[in-house]
Scaffold this active site. Structure first.
Site, PDB file in Angstrom:
ATOM      1  N   TRP A 325       0.849  -1.206   0.000  1.00 45.89           N
ATOM      2  CA  TRP A 325       0.000   0.000   0.000  1.00 45.89           C
ATOM      3  C   TRP A 325       0.886   1.259   0.000  1.00 45.89           C
ATOM      4  O   TRP A 325       0.538   2.269  -0.605  1.00 45.89           O
ATOM      5  CB  TRP A 325      -0.889  -0.023   1.246  1.00 45.89           C
ATOM      6  CG  TRP A 325      -1.739   1.211   1.424  1.00 45.89           C
ATOM      7  CD1 TRP A 325      -2.977   1.417   0.907  1.00 45.89           C
ATOM      8  CD2 TRP A 325      -1.395   2.400   2.155  1.00 45.89           C
ATOM      9  NE1 TRP A 325      -3.433   2.665   1.283  1.00 45.89           N
ATOM     10  CE2 TRP A 325      -2.496   3.289   2.039  1.00 45.89           C
ATOM     11  CE3 TRP A 325      -0.296   2.808   2.900  1.00 45.89           C
ATOM     12  CZ2 TRP A 325      -2.505   4.543   2.640  1.00 45.89           C
ATOM     13  CZ3 TRP A 325      -0.309   4.057   3.486  1.00 45.89           C
ATOM     14  CH2 TRP A 325      -1.404   4.906   3.356  1.00 45.89           C
ATOM     15  N   HIS A 326       2.052   1.152   0.669  1.00 46.68           N
ATOM     16  CA  HIS A 326       2.923   2.324   0.760  1.00 46.68           C
ATOM     17  C   HIS A 326       3.595   2.645  -0.564  1.00 46.68           C
ATOM     18  O   HIS A 326       3.948   3.789  -0.822  1.00 46.68           O
ATOM     19  CB  HIS A 326       4.001   2.115   1.832  1.00 46.68           C
ATOM     20  CG  HIS A 326       3.467   2.246   3.215  1.00 46.68           C
ATOM     21  ND1 HIS A 326       2.902   1.188   3.888  1.00 46.68           N
ATOM     22  CD2 HIS A 326       3.379   3.310   4.053  1.00 46.68           C
ATOM     23  CE1 HIS A 326       2.505   1.606   5.081  1.00 46.68           C
ATOM     24  NE2 HIS A 326       2.773   2.879   5.205  1.00 46.68           N
ATOM     25  N   GLY A 327       3.797   1.640  -1.369  1.00 50.75           N
ATOM     26  CA  GLY A 327       4.453   1.931  -2.635  1.00 50.75           C
ATOM     27  C   GLY A 327       4.785   0.669  -3.395  1.00 50.75           C
ATOM     28  O   GLY A 327       4.842  -0.428  -2.833  1.00 50.75           O
ATOM     29  N   PHE A 469       2.680   8.522  -0.851  1.00 55.81           N
ATOM     30  CA  PHE A 469       1.931   7.257  -0.837  1.00 55.81           C
ATOM     31  C   PHE A 469       0.494   7.472  -1.277  1.00 55.81           C
ATOM     32  O   PHE A 469      -0.331   6.630  -1.196  1.00 55.81           O
ATOM     33  CB  PHE A 469       1.969   6.636   0.562  1.00 55.81           C
ATOM     34  CG  PHE A 469       3.388   6.474   1.073  1.00 55.81           C
ATOM     35  CD1 PHE A 469       4.377   6.013   0.230  1.00 55.81           C
ATOM     36  CD2 PHE A 469       3.718   6.805   2.363  1.00 55.81           C
ATOM     37  CE1 PHE A 469       5.686   5.899   0.683  1.00 55.81           C
ATOM     38  CE2 PHE A 469       5.017   6.688   2.829  1.00 55.81           C
ATOM     39  CZ  PHE A 469       6.006   6.236   1.984  1.00 55.81           C
TER      40      PHE A 469
END
Lengths: 469, 108
Positions: A325-327, A469
């Protein structure tokens, strides 16, 4: 438009004045706040306003279908289509390049090279946040936690509300949308809480996070091979403080701004570095994301109710996806895997309480958890996997001279960590003291506090870390 | 014994409800009026303008060029001159310089 800038101050003063002047006409207030939120978003890149609107319409239509049909299969299909479309949009903007690069690497290694359709995809700011909010809305309607709204403007405001639009907290539909039905009372506003959270957020961002970033963490991570173990240790501890102060500052300011407009958001951080176990850490860090992942992913996967092995798998899957989800990068997957693996091991050892019991010391547990979290931050912060490994290898080098342990760097790290050990009711006490003071004292205090931060702070505010993000 | 139909959902909701009360920042906080917030904002802006006239001028210069922006730039420079004469701009610079001196201290 960054929070700690004059542009935002002017924007906020205008929105504050007009929104409260519209308090007698709630529908107009809602439309105005929605328009202001779109203006706020357009300030980053107006082209993505359409994407924000599209995401909202998809979720609104799905919720309307769920609300108007009695057939369980149709409801299920509507929620599935909405979630898939949300994830396709997120996936295209966030993971398309990563997927093709990884595929290209694999094809290259097996000697089957192809011309893949690479595109220069710009990441819309806040897409991960507003996508998760949209999913939360549809699922909450499906689970009958809230009623589907008839008015598209309600959903537009929920998804685009500017304080939390670009970096959270990820506010649940069931927490925010019911607030739209209540008329905020202009004589009963959380002014003390809002002001103090904004001041506290500015302090953490402009002083602690900014200086640790430029004077310590950026240097240590830019060229880790240049530094010895002491500098690298201080560097990663500094980064731990920086990312906490940066991200929690955004959340605090967002909560404070929303409070001044008459809306409440839940707490997003709760002194995370005083956690005695990894599960405790995840109850304190980015709470809106960790509880989102728990309720919309971990528990639907079966949580801990399908046996030990499945629990470990579920924990690992949840944290891997949390990392992703962060990257779109392997380093985020490793970060997620470390946390997922750590949580699984902690559970296998008999849970957090047992682990704390083994260490026989509360402080030792805090120290161990903090350093494990720091180890994972190395992968999170480093630009590449090889850089992260170079950083870790540097811990064996004890002969290099110490360059980064300046008094200011050390003082900022200590200050950032001491925040975590302040009594839990510190905010409440400070708010009580503030709110009981005469109005002019409160006003002068706020003005001087901001002026001092302005004097200490850097000339140009750096973007918040979580914007990427 | 068969599980209730929506047990997973209930577990999630119960956990969230428990957690939610711990996350409530508003409990026990004091309420004030919008008027009070307006006064705080107004005084705050005046204090920032008094002490950081230089920042104000810099911001005005960053505005896209148009007649209003030109007027804002001129006004901000005039304001900066007044604040320098008043001495508040010097206080701001002195505080900033003291902090920057701390930054320049060498590694231990």
């Amino acid at each position: 438009m960054l929070f700690p800038t004059l542009n935002f101050l002017i924007f906020f003063v205008i929105v504050f004045a007009i929104s409260w002047s519209l308090i007698g006409r709630m529908a107009w207030r809602k439309y105005f706040l929605t328009a202001a939120s779109y203006v706020f978003y357009a300030y980053w890149d107006w082209r993505f306003c359409g994407l924000l609107f599209l995401s909202t319409v998809i979720n609104h239509l799905a919720a309307r279908v769920i609300a108007t049909t009695d057939r369980a299969s149709t409801k299920k299909r509507a929620v599935a289509i909405a979630v898939v479309l949300d994830l396709v949009i997120l996936g295209f903007f966030k993971y398309y390049g990563f997927f093709l690069e990884s595929l290209d690497d694999v094809l290259h290694q097996v000697g089957w090279q192809r011309d893949l359709p690479f595109l220069e995809v710009i990441l819309p700011v806040g897409i991960s946040f507003f996508t998760f909010q949209g999913i939360s809305y549809v699922i909450d309607v499906y689970r009958e936690k809230i009623e589907a709204r008839r008015d598209l403007a309600d959903v537009m405001l929920y998804i685009s509300f500017f304080p939390q639009l670009v970096a959270g907290p990820i506010v649940r539909a069931s927490d925010f949308i019911p607030q739209l039905d209540r008329r905020p009372d202009p004589s009963r506003v959380l002014v003390g809480l809002g002001m103090l959270l904004i001041l506290w957020g500015l302090f953490k961002k402009q002083i602690l996070a900014s200086y640790i970033a430029i004077d310590l963490a950026d240097k240590a991570f830019f060229d880790p091979a240049r530094y010895g173990a002491v500098d690298l240790l201080i560097g990663v501890w500094g980064y731990a403080v920086q990312i906490y102060c940066d991200f929690s500052a955004y959340s605090d300011i967002a909560i404070g701004v929303a409070a001044l407009l008459g809306y409440t958001f839940p707490r997003n951080f709760d002194q995370p570095y005083r956690a005695v176990s990894l599960s405790d850490f995840w109850r304190r860090w980015h709470i809106s994301l960790s509880s989102w992942l728990r309720d919309y992913l971990y528990i639907p996967l079966g949580g801990n109710r399908k046996g030990r092995a499945r629990t470990y798998v579920n924990l690992t899957i949840t944290m891997l996806l949390g990392g992703l989800w962060h990257g779109a990068a392997w380093k985020f997957l490793i970060w997620g895997a470390l946390h997922g693996g750590g949580l699984a091991v902690e559970r296998a050892l008999g849970g957090a309480d047992r682990v704390v019991g083994w260490t026989r010391s509360h402080l030792l547990s805090v120290f161990l958890v903090f350093n494990f979290v720091c180890l994972a931050w190395i992968f999170f912060r480093a630009r590449t996997m090889s850089e992260a490994l170079t950083y870790i290898a540097g811990f064996a080098n004890w002969s290099a001279p110490v360059e980064l342990a300046t008094p200011l760097n050390l003082a900022l790290i200590v200050a950032g960590l001491l925040i975590h050990f302040a009594p839990r009711d510190t905010l409440g006490r400070a708010e009580g003291l503030f709110s009981r003071s005469p109005l002019i004292v409160r006003a002068v205090f706020c003005g001087l506090f901001i002026a001092v931060i302005d004097a200490f702070g850097l000339d140009d505010a750096a973007p918040f870390i979580y914007f990427q993000f | 014994m068969p599980r209730p139909k929506h047990s997973r959902r209930r577990v999630s909701e119960d956990a969230y409800a428990r957690h939610k009360s711990e996350l409530d920042l508003t409990h026990g906080m004091h309420l004030s009026s919008v008027r009070a917030a307006s006064v705080i904002l107004a005084v705050g802006i005046v204090i920032i303008a008094l002490f950081n006239a230089q920042g104000l001028a810099k911001w005005a210069q960053s505005l896209p060029q148009n007649p209003v922006a030109d007027w804002t730039v001129l006004a901000s420079f005039q304001w900066q001159g007044w604040m320098q004469a008043l001495g508040t701009a010097e206080i701001f610079d002195a505080v900033r310089e003291a902090f920057y001196a701390l930054r320049r201290l060498p590694s231990l």
